[in-house]
Design a protein around this motif. Structure first.
Motif, PDB file in Angstrom:
ATOM      1  N   ARG A 169       1.010  -1.003  -0.258  1.00  0.00           N
ATOM      2  CA  ARG A 169       0.324  -0.245  -0.774  1.00  0.00           C
ATOM      3  C   ARG A 169       1.141   2.136   0.059  1.00  0.00           C
ATOM      4  N   GLN A 170       2.164   1.252   0.524  1.00  0.00           N
ATOM      5  CA  GLN A 170       2.900   2.584   1.456  1.00  0.00           C
ATOM      6  C   GLN A 170       3.585   2.955  -0.034  1.00  0.00           C
ATOM      7  N   GLN A 171       4.449   1.313  -0.439  1.00  0.00           N
ATOM      8  CA  GLN A 171       5.428   1.918  -2.116  1.00  0.00           C
ATOM      9  C   GLN A 171       3.709   2.096  -3.298  1.00  0.00           C
ATOM     10  N   GLY A 172       2.838   1.652  -3.199  1.00  0.00           N
ATOM     11  CA  GLY A 172       1.821   1.902  -4.387  1.00  0.00           C
ATOM     12  C   GLY A 172       0.848   3.111  -4.270  1.00  0.00           C
ATOM     13  N   ASN A 173       1.447   3.611  -3.209  1.00  0.00           N
ATOM     14  CA  ASN A 173       0.249   4.630  -3.045  1.00  0.00           C
ATOM     15  C   ASN A 173      -1.037   4.377  -2.863  1.00  0.00           C
ATOM     16  N   TYR A 174      -1.713   3.659  -2.185  1.00  0.00           N
ATOM     17  CA  TYR A 174      -2.512   3.478  -2.307  1.00  0.00           C
ATOM     18  C   TYR A 174      -3.499   2.912  -0.987  1.00  0.00           C
ATOM     19  N   ARG A 175      -4.802   3.140  -1.346  1.00  0.00           N
ATOM     20  CA  ARG A 175      -5.547   1.922   0.204  1.00  0.00           C
ATOM     21  C   ARG A 175      -6.410   1.099  -0.628  1.00  0.00           C
ATOM     22  N   VAL A 176      -6.641  -0.138   0.188  1.00  0.00           N
ATOM     23  CA  VAL A 176      -7.439  -1.192  -0.200  1.00  0.00           C
ATOM     24  C   VAL A 176      -8.753  -1.459   0.553  1.00  0.00           C
ATOM     25  N   TYR A 177      -9.662  -0.969  -0.246  1.00  0.00           N
ATOM     26  CA  TYR A 177     -11.059  -1.271   0.263  1.00  0.00           C
ATOM     27  C   TYR A 177     -11.517  -3.472   0.612  1.00  0.00           C
ATOM     28  N   PHE A 178     -12.571  -3.613   0.967  1.00  0.00           N
ATOM     29  CA  PHE A 178     -13.101  -4.831   0.480  1.00  0.00           C
ATOM     30  C   PHE A 178     -14.471  -5.079   0.163  1.00  0.00           C
ATOM     31  N   TYR A 179     -15.237  -5.085  -0.725  1.00  0.00           N
ATOM     32  CA  TYR A 179     -16.395  -5.301  -1.300  1.00  0.00           C
ATOM     33  C   TYR A 179     -17.135  -6.326  -1.996  1.00  0.00           C
ATOM     34  N   GLU A 180     -18.172  -6.540  -1.324  1.00  0.00           N
ATOM     35  CA  GLU A 180     -18.444  -7.871  -1.374  1.00  0.00           C
ATOM     36  C   GLU A 180     -18.914  -8.578  -2.442  1.00  0.00           C
ATOM     37  N   CYS A 181     -19.157  -9.470  -3.241  1.00  0.00           N
ATOM     38  CA  CYS A 181     -18.836  -9.690  -4.163  1.00  0.00           C
ATOM     39  C   CYS A 181     -20.419 -10.387  -4.700  1.00  0.00           C
ATOM     40  N   ASN A 182     -21.012 -10.282  -5.811  1.00  0.00           N
ATOM     41  CA  ASN A 182     -22.557 -10.884  -5.499  1.00  0.00           C
ATOM     42  C   ASN A 182     -22.676 -12.430  -6.181  1.00  0.00           C
ATOM     43  N   TRP A 183     -21.623 -13.261  -6.224  1.00  0.00           N
ATOM     44  CA  TRP A 183     -21.673 -14.127  -7.365  1.00  0.00           C
ATOM     45  C   TRP A 183     -22.716 -15.549  -6.549  1.00  0.00           C
ATOM     46  N   GLY A 184     -23.393 -15.887  -7.250  1.00  0.00           N
ATOM     47  CA  GLY A 184     -23.927 -16.930  -6.496  1.00  0.00           C
ATOM     48  C   GLY A 184     -23.420 -18.097  -6.127  1.00  0.00           C
ATOM     49  N   SER A 185     -21.987 -17.980  -6.799  1.00  0.00           N
ATOM     50  CA  SER A 185     -20.392 -19.631  -6.071  1.00  0.00           C
ATOM     51  C   SER A 185     -19.474 -18.774  -7.025  1.00  0.00           C
ATOM     52  N   ARG A 186     -18.395 -18.823  -6.296  1.00  0.00           N
ATOM     53  CA  ARG A 186     -17.458 -18.605  -6.241  1.00  0.00           C
ATOM     54  C   ARG A 186     -16.173 -19.250  -7.766  1.00  0.00           C
ATOM     55  N   VAL A 187     -16.858 -20.399  -7.490  1.00  0.00           N
ATOM     56  CA  VAL A 187     -16.448 -21.691  -8.768  1.00  0.00           C
ATOM     57  C   VAL A 187     -17.492 -22.579  -9.158  1.00  0.00           C
ATOM     58  N   ALA A 188     -18.364 -22.844  -9.970  1.00  0.00           N
ATOM     59  CA  ALA A 188     -19.274 -23.786 -10.457  1.00  0.00           C
ATOM     60  C   ALA A 188     -18.849 -24.526 -11.228  1.00  0.00           C
ATOM     61  N   TYR A 189     -19.722 -25.795 -11.257  1.00  0.00           N
ATOM     62  CA  TYR A 189     -19.035 -26.781 -12.286  1.00  0.00           C
ATOM     63  C   TYR A 189     -20.740 -27.233 -12.983  1.00  0.00           C
ATOM     64  N   TYR A 190     -20.619 -27.061 -13.798  1.00  0.00           N
ATOM     65  CA  TYR A 190     -21.804 -27.284 -15.242  1.00  0.00           C
ATOM     66  C   TYR A 190     -21.504 -28.700 -16.104  1.00  0.00           C
ATOM     67  N   LEU A 191     -21.423 -29.756 -15.134  1.00  0.00           N
ATOM     68  CA  LEU A 191     -21.986 -31.207 -15.966  1.00  0.00           C
ATOM     69  C   LEU A 191     -22.518 -30.793 -17.901  1.00  0.00           C
ATOM     70  N   ASN A 192     -22.321 -31.188 -18.646  1.00  0.00           N
ATOM     71  CA  ASN A 192     -22.685 -31.127 -20.020  1.00  0.00           C
ATOM     72  C   ASN A 192     -23.713 -31.844 -20.329  1.00  0.00           C
ATOM     73  N   GLN A 193     -24.853 -31.525 -20.924  1.00  0.00           N
ATOM     74  CA  GLN A 193     -25.982 -32.655 -20.223  1.00  0.00           C
ATOM     75  C   GLN A 193     -26.348 -33.223 -22.159  1.00  0.00           C
ATOM     76  N   THR A 194     -25.849 -32.165 -22.528  1.00  0.00           N
ATOM     77  CA  THR A 194     -25.078 -32.546 -24.403  1.00  0.00           C
ATOM     78  C   THR A 194     -24.321 -33.276 -24.621  1.00  0.00           C
ATOM     79  N   HIS A 195     -23.336 -33.496 -24.081  1.00  0.00           N
ATOM     80  CA  HIS A 195     -22.236 -34.631 -24.192  1.00  0.00           C
ATOM     81  C   HIS A 195     -22.764 -35.380 -25.609  1.00  0.00           C
ATOM     82  N   ARG A 196     -21.320 -35.011 -26.223  1.00  0.00           N
ATOM     83  CA  ARG A 196     -21.183 -35.704 -28.057  1.00  0.00           C
ATOM     84  C   ARG A 196     -20.929 -37.334 -27.494  1.00  0.00           C
ATOM     85  N   ASP A 197     -20.605 -37.569 -26.511  1.00  0.00           N
ATOM     86  CA  ASP A 197     -20.725 -39.308 -26.035  1.00  0.00           C
ATOM     87  C   ASP A 197     -22.060 -39.708 -25.048  1.00  0.00           C
TER      88      ASP A 197
END
Length: 396
Positions: free
Chosen positions: A95-123
């Motif tokens: 912070r001091q070296q870069g001459n900035y401050r840091v705030y923390f905002y809440e994100c609105n994601w439903g999930s940070r990482v989500a896994y979607y199985l391909n329901q129309t898979h070619r196999d």
């Protein structure tokens, strides 16, 4: 065609806009210049024309290491889009070296990482397995979300099933708990029940005699590789072989367009009222690309979905059309309930926070806030009222 060409703000700087800034350079995915709109409709309390800042230079950096170097360099007035919580110590220490401050905002994601199985898979064999609801439930029960939270997020987030954000009108608390507990014993039981009980070398065998394997092709950044490393361990403990590799965006997109992916791995940002309305059938392009193409082309491309999916599409279409807010909320709740019951996507953790880098010369930026689509990043926090304290009329 001419009208359509001229009506896109990214490619036509002369397009009349009511936004605070308008684009001034030729369209570039990596560098954009915006200048204040003299016809912007807001003034401050003293009658001064907004926005205060005349010029914004926006730069997109894709490499995560280069992103971090850029954020701590001191060259930015505002930086956040790829600043993740795991890098918070790095940002705080500079912070001091870069001459900035840091705030923390809440994100609105439903999930940070989500896994979607391909329901129309070619196999056809994998397609049948992926379309089995019990299989998706088993994979969800095999995920140790509490461990993901502790290992990757310092225990600061919330283990949760994929669903909308609590700010959404369609949210119900039980949706976030649906099959979200860690129960590998029950998961193994379900996999045995659906005929995947035979094993070879410890791995479960598909109905055609092949080893059951899932290929995870992951884009860099956003906790996707780190989370998937843990997911690989959890699912392999269930006897499912997981191949995992990080790929670049161009290769990933080519494989997605060819319907060649086993599983789509994304942060879930279809989490608010507006995003649910804007994104077809709760992100069906992620979990069933061929059905999405059918709906998008009015039946000319892709594959015709089964009746249950067509009913979900009709629900979504009615949500978009209706002017009755109570009716829309009922429909939206039904749509999101289908995710909780069927697990079109598997969530990991939610309630994330994001570091916001703000230079000392940039002011009127709130210390607390929300970040994400459809809030358009800073738009919720009135960036037209941000100002620069030094004798400089442009921001980065």
């Amino acid at each position: 065609q001419l009208f359509q060409d001229q009506s896109v703000w990214q490619t036509n700087p002369e397009l009349p806009m009511s936004t605070a800034w308008v684009i001034k350079n030729a369209w570039s995915a990596y560098h954009r210049i915006f200048e204040r709109n003299p016809y912007y409709w807001k003034v401050d309390r003293e009658g001064n024309q907004l926005p205060y800042i005349d010029t914004i230079r926006s730069t997109c950096v894709l490499n995560p290491e280069a992103q971090n170097l850029k954020l701590i360099s001191g060259d930015l007035d505002l930086g956040a889009l790829e600043g993740t919580f795991d890098n918070a110590p790095l940002f705080m220490n500079h912070r001091q070296q870069g001459n900035y401050r840091v705030y923390f905002y809440e994100c609105n994601w439903g999930s940070r990482v989500a896994y979607y199985l391909n329901q129309t898979h070619r196999d056809p064999v994998l397609r049948e397995i992926f379309q089995n609801r019990k299989f998706r439930i088993a994979l969800s029960l095999g995920i140790n979300r509490s461990e993901i939270n502790q290992v990757l997020h310092f225990g600061k987030c919330q283990p949760k099933q994929l669903t909308v954000n609590p700010v959404c009108s369609y949210y119900r608390s039980e949706f976030g708990q649906s099959y979200a507990e860690y129960d590998p014993e029950k998961a193994n039981q379900l996999l045995d029940e659906i005929g995947l009980h035979q094993r070879r070398g410890g791995w479960r065998i598909r109905p055609d005699g092949e080893i059951l394997a899932i290929s995870c092709e992951v884009l860099e950044g956003g906790f996707r590789p780190q989370t998937t490393e843990l997911i690989k361990e959890y699912w392999e403990d269930l006897g499912i072989l997981v191949a995992f590799r990080v790929v670049d965006h161009n290769l990933w997109r080519t494989r997605w367009q060819g319907n060649l992916l086993d599983i789509m791995i994304f942060p879930d940002d279809v989490a608010t009222d507006v995003s649910v309305l804007n994104v077809m059938v709760y992100g069906i392009q992620n979990w069933a690309p061929q059905w999405w193409r059918y709906f998008s082309s009015n039946g000319e491309k892709g594959e015709k979905p089964p009746p249950g999916i067509r009913q979900l599409y009709n629900i979504w279409r009615e949500m978009v059309r209706t002017t009755d807010e109570a009716h829309r909320t009922r429909l939206g709740t039904e749509l999101i309930r289908s995710q909780a019951e069927n697990l079109w996507g598997l969530g990991t953790i939610a309630r994330m926070v994001r570091p916001i880098i703000v230079s000392h010369r940039l002011h009127n930026v709130p210390e607390q806030g929300l970040w994400g689509y459809p809030w358009r990043a800073t738009s919720l926090h009135h960036p037209e009222q941000f100002y620069l304290a030094q004798n400089n009329d442009s921001a980065n």
